[in-house]
Design a protein around this motif. Sequence first.
Motif, PDB file in Angstrom:
ATOM      1  N   ILE A  23      36.587  39.827  38.257  1.00  0.00           N
ATOM      2  CA  ILE A  23      36.212  38.701  37.648  1.00  0.00           C
ATOM      3  C   ILE A  23      36.060  37.392  38.605  1.00  0.00           C
TER       4      ILE A  23
ATOM      5  N   SER B  75      40.433  42.376  36.277  1.00  0.00           N
ATOM      6  CA  SER B  75      40.875  40.931  36.435  1.00  0.00           C
ATOM      7  C   SER B  75      42.583  41.041  36.626  1.00  0.00           C
TER       8      SER B  75
ATOM      9  N   TYR C  36      39.672  34.377  29.092  1.00  0.00           N
ATOM     10  CA  TYR C  36      38.679  35.401  29.820  1.00  0.00           C
ATOM     11  C   TYR C  36      38.132  36.563  29.147  1.00  0.00           C
TER      12      TYR C  36
END
Length: 228
Positions: free
Chosen positions: A56, A86, A93
């Motif tokens: 990410i 991530s 996100y």
Amino acid sequence: MPVRIAVGEDSLIVREGLRQLLAADPRLQVVAVVGDIDSLSDACDSEQPDVVITDIRMPPTHTDEGIRLATELRERHPDMGVVVLSQFSDPIYALTLLDRGSDRRAYLLKERVHNRAELTAAIDAVVSGGSMIDPKIVEELVRTRSQVERSPLNDLTAREREVLSEIAQGKSNSAIAESLFLTKRAVEKHINAIFLKLGLADADDVSKRVKATLMLLAETGLRVGEPG
């Protein structure tokens, strides 16, 4: 035909670990392994992989490069699957990743990477046009939703929420009245109703406004100065 995969990860150890993990599966073919977002973007164009696995946060800014690339690929290569890895369990996100559709998108926490079955399940999902979200993210989304549903802010009318949004921007009662085309007396009545519904009737005037603002920010994620 094997599934062709491009990997983007700025950590050398994680990058090589992913390469070895994927290479052990005869159904998969690693066509590119890079350490920054620009190289990964170029590999998407030149190698035309079926799936992109990306961290990410990558150089140059280490913010949300992986999410932004996934968004760009919607236009450039709409059939290309993306698996975002991530270490952050913040659901914002994942929601951003799925903002323009959930098809061919997966979001996994890096702690899952050591389990090849978890990673290949995400790859299979995006290749087939589906999606996959890490169970921990789903749990966090459910928890957040439950908190919002129980919030006393749900008791506010639409006009009261507008007034509270104006309070959150630091406006005086007079300024709120001008902004919302209300009388000052009407604004005062709305504010009193807001404080009562939020359980702030016994706080002092300054504390009421601050606490009400904090409750709004906690629910909506707005920053002071942004309109509601």
